[in-house]
Write a protein that holds these residues in place. Structure first.
Motif, PDB file in Angstrom:
ATOM      1  N   ALA C  25       0.829  -1.214   0.000  1.00 35.56           N
ATOM      2  CA  ALA C  25       0.000   0.000   0.000  1.00 35.56           C
ATOM      3  C   ALA C  25       0.861   1.261   0.000  1.00 35.56           C
ATOM      4  N   CYS C  26       1.958   1.238   0.749  1.00 37.13           N
ATOM      5  CA  CYS C  26       2.882   2.388   0.760  1.00 37.13           C
ATOM      6  C   CYS C  26       3.399   2.675  -0.646  1.00 37.13           C
ATOM      7  N   LEU C  27       3.747   1.608  -1.373  1.00 37.27           N
ATOM      8  CA  LEU C  27       4.283   1.790  -2.726  1.00 37.27           C
ATOM      9  C   LEU C  27       3.241   2.359  -3.687  1.00 37.27           C
ATOM     10  N   ASN C  28       1.971   2.292  -3.305  1.00 34.89           N
ATOM     11  CA  ASN C  28       0.912   2.876  -4.130  1.00 34.89           C
ATOM     12  C   ASN C  28       0.467   4.258  -3.641  1.00 34.89           C
ATOM     13  N   GLU C  29       1.044   4.750  -2.565  1.00 34.71           N
ATOM     14  CA  GLU C  29       0.649   6.053  -2.023  1.00 34.71           C
ATOM     15  C   GLU C  29       1.091   7.205  -2.942  1.00 34.71           C
ATOM     16  N   GLU C  30       0.313   8.285  -2.906  1.00 30.89           N
ATOM     17  CA  GLU C  30       0.639   9.436  -3.750  1.00 30.89           C
ATOM     18  C   GLU C  30       1.936  10.104  -3.288  1.00 30.89           C
ATOM     19  N   HIS C  31       2.016  10.352  -1.978  1.00 31.22           N
ATOM     20  CA  HIS C  31       3.204  11.043  -1.453  1.00 31.22           C
ATOM     21  C   HIS C  31       4.212  10.010  -0.943  1.00 31.22           C
ATOM     22  N   LEU C  32       5.013   9.546  -1.867  1.00 33.25           N
ATOM     23  CA  LEU C  32       5.882   8.416  -1.580  1.00 33.25           C
ATOM     24  C   LEU C  32       7.095   8.827  -0.741  1.00 33.25           C
ATOM     25  N   ASP C  33       7.475  10.085  -0.895  1.00 35.56           N
ATOM     26  CA  ASP C  33       8.698  10.589  -0.258  1.00 35.56           C
ATOM     27  C   ASP C  33       8.799  10.267   1.231  1.00 35.56           C
ATOM     28  N   MET C  34       7.690  10.423   1.908  1.00 35.78           N
ATOM     29  CA  MET C  34       7.722  10.258   3.364  1.00 35.78           C
ATOM     30  C   MET C  34       7.541   8.796   3.800  1.00 35.78           C
ATOM     31  N   MET C  35       7.379   7.903   2.824  1.00 34.33           N
ATOM     32  CA  MET C  35       7.137   6.494   3.162  1.00 34.33           C
ATOM     33  C   MET C  35       8.397   5.631   3.028  1.00 34.33           C
ATOM     34  N   ARG C  36       9.524   6.265   2.698  1.00 37.88           N
ATOM     35  CA  ARG C  36      10.749   5.492   2.442  1.00 37.88           C
ATOM     36  C   ARG C  36      11.089   4.541   3.595  1.00 37.88           C
ATOM     37  N   GLU C  37      11.184   5.091   4.785  1.00 34.96           N
ATOM     38  CA  GLU C  37      11.604   4.270   5.922  1.00 34.96           C
ATOM     39  C   GLU C  37      10.539   3.231   6.272  1.00 34.96           C
ATOM     40  N   CYS C  38       9.281   3.606   6.056  1.00 33.67           N
ATOM     41  CA  CYS C  38       8.186   2.679   6.321  1.00 33.67           C
ATOM     42  C   CYS C  38       8.278   1.449   5.399  1.00 33.67           C
ATOM     43  N   CYS C  81       5.516   3.290  11.656  1.00 34.92           N
ATOM     44  CA  CYS C  81       4.180   3.226  11.056  1.00 34.92           C
ATOM     45  C   CYS C  81       3.182   4.131  11.777  1.00 34.92           C
ATOM     46  N   GLU C  82       3.269   4.222  13.080  1.00 33.76           N
ATOM     47  CA  GLU C  82       2.256   4.986  13.816  1.00 33.76           C
ATOM     48  C   GLU C  82       2.322   6.487  13.498  1.00 33.76           C
ATOM     49  N   GLN C  83       3.421   6.935  12.893  1.00 37.24           N
ATOM     50  CA  GLN C  83       3.541   8.350  12.517  1.00 37.24           C
ATOM     51  C   GLN C  83       2.733   8.706  11.265  1.00 37.24           C
ATOM     52  N   HIS C  84       2.272   7.696  10.543  1.00 38.71           N
ATOM     53  CA  HIS C  84       1.567   7.960   9.287  1.00 38.71           C
ATOM     54  C   HIS C  84       0.068   7.710   9.447  1.00 38.71           C
ATOM     55  N   ASP C  85      -0.741   8.577   8.824  1.00 39.20           N
ATOM     56  CA  ASP C  85      -2.188   8.509   9.031  1.00 39.20           C
ATOM     57  C   ASP C  85      -2.891   7.436   8.199  1.00 39.20           C
ATOM     58  N   ASP C  87      -4.571   4.243   6.832  1.00 34.81           N
ATOM     59  CA  ASP C  87      -5.135   3.100   7.559  1.00 34.81           C
ATOM     60  C   ASP C  87      -4.160   1.922   7.619  1.00 34.81           C
ATOM     61  N   HIS C  88      -3.527   1.633   6.487  1.00 31.69           N
ATOM     62  CA  HIS C  88      -2.627   0.474   6.460  1.00 31.69           C
ATOM     63  C   HIS C  88      -1.439   0.668   7.402  1.00 31.69           C
ATOM     64  N   CYS C  89      -1.004   1.903   7.585  1.00 31.20           N
ATOM     65  CA  CYS C  89       0.108   2.167   8.519  1.00 31.20           C
ATOM     66  C   CYS C  89      -0.371   2.033   9.968  1.00 31.20           C
ATOM     67  N   GLN C  90      -1.540   2.538  10.252  1.00 26.88           N
ATOM     68  CA  GLN C  90      -2.064   2.444  11.617  1.00 26.88           C
ATOM     69  C   GLN C  90      -2.331   0.978  12.000  1.00 26.88           C
ATOM     70  N   GLU C  91      -2.882   0.236  11.047  1.00 26.66           N
ATOM     71  CA  GLU C  91      -3.117  -1.201  11.314  1.00 26.66           C
ATOM     72  C   GLU C  91      -1.803  -1.956  11.485  1.00 26.66           C
TER      73      GLU C  91
ATOM     74  N   ARG D  36       8.692   2.952  -8.182  1.00 28.65           N
ATOM     75  CA  ARG D  36       7.761   2.077  -7.448  1.00 28.65           C
ATOM     76  C   ARG D  36       7.835   0.625  -7.903  1.00 28.65           C
ATOM     77  N   GLU D  37       7.686   0.411  -9.198  1.00 29.48           N
ATOM     78  CA  GLU D  37       7.667  -0.958  -9.696  1.00 29.48           C
ATOM     79  C   GLU D  37       9.037  -1.618  -9.561  1.00 29.48           C
ATOM     80  N   CYS D  38      10.068  -0.809  -9.680  1.00 29.00           N
ATOM     81  CA  CYS D  38      11.432  -1.346  -9.539  1.00 29.00           C
ATOM     82  C   CYS D  38      11.646  -1.855  -8.109  1.00 29.00           C
ATOM     83  N   ILE D  39      11.193  -1.087  -7.132  1.00 30.32           N
ATOM     84  CA  ILE D  39      11.330  -1.481  -5.727  1.00 30.32           C
ATOM     85  C   ILE D  39      10.565  -2.780  -5.460  1.00 30.32           C
ATOM     86  N   ARG D  40       9.330  -2.843  -5.968  1.00 32.68           N
ATOM     87  CA  ARG D  40       8.509  -4.029  -5.750  1.00 32.68           C
ATOM     88  C   ARG D  40       9.126  -5.279  -6.395  1.00 32.68           C
TER      89      ARG D  40
END
Lengths: 109, 109, 109, 109
Positions: C25-38, C81-85, C87-91, D36-40
């Motif tokens: 789900a992270c890899l499909n997020e619009e704002h990918l920049d902040m999801m790197r570490e996640c 994960c808890e830093q991101h809003d 749903d998939h991160c919170q779960e 994205r696809e490269c990472i996956r």
């Protein structure tokens, strides 16, 4: 890549192969009774080596801990294997001790 | 998650545990000679189930093929295990056949 | 099976699934920049959970150490994960913290 | 060991490392959107290579099927990687195509 890490990777690759080969060969031995612990440790050691191979090549906070565990199980597997005269056990013991050394060098670096 | 996929995941989880339990227990059996193939297949089946568990929960083009392979090895492992009277073998056979069914249902859906 | 160990296994199974789902789900997020570490931690945590799942069901000297490492990485992944809003991160955070608790209870038992 | 199988093992070892390196490096790239696809695929390909590494060195009925799947995913990962100019992507593409070739040679032998 760091020289000591490269040594860990090459050693775990060799060790995983030696353990899997010894696992198969032990299961084909005539006197299976005395190979029980060798078979069990061959599998455990191969699995940890496989894990380290996968983790060593990427960033992550657990690399040192996994390499340290790998050194422990390689030492244990080598100790078991060296007690058996079969070629596959002697070769596996050698690969295990080489890998245990590489792991210790990396962790203590 | 798709219902048939959830069944595959739960079945591979149960099957992996049954195979690992049977692997350990076989290695402790008195008459080890006849357990050779069971030990080998327990490991192979557990490893494939573990792989499917990891792959089933994420996107990827290989999921169907891996589930199909999993069904094949579960069937083979179940056939071997059901020949032995030990409780751990009978339980493993049951888990293997349940998993093989779940895999076939998913692949044929 | 030991009750605390069963809790570890069920928790790692849930956590592995949550991490793999979050990774996708992270890899499909619009704002990918902040999801790197996640993304990175989701993979690492899923892999360790998978390893623990495989090792927990069988004998071996490394089980405690692996469960301990698993608790560490689950805690770290949950914190990220808890830093991101999403749903998939919170779960995923919830599953990670549950698993970290189960691992600590087992290791400290 | 069979010569073609040895080539598969060495190629999957190199490919797994290249994919894990590319995975890490992609996550550190400035323009993450197009990776994205490269990472996956890097993760999926590394995982299958790791699986083949583990299975290739031991007996088992699934070896051919797993090597065949490995060839498929290596080809897909190589196709994706070669579209990106980053050194790590180009190196990964090269390792993927080499591995895909080795897998095909083994399966068709």
């Amino acid at each position: 890549m760091d020289e000591k890490l490269k040594k860990v990777m090459d050693a775990t690759y060799e060790c995983m192969q030696a353990c899997n080969n010894c696992f198969d060969a032990c299961l084909n031995e005539e006197h299976l009774d005395m190979m029980r612990e060798c078979i069990r440790l061959d599998r455990e050691c191969a699995d940890i080596c496989q894990m380290v191979l996968s983790f060593s090549g990427r960033e992550g906070s657990l690399r040192n801990d996994l390499v340290s565990l790998c050194g422990t199980i390689c030492q244990a597997c080598g100790k078991e294997c060296e007690q058996h005269d079969h070629d596959h056990c002697q070769e596996c013991a050698k690969a295990c001790f080489t890998c245990a050394d590489a792991c210790r060098s990396f962790v203590n670096a």
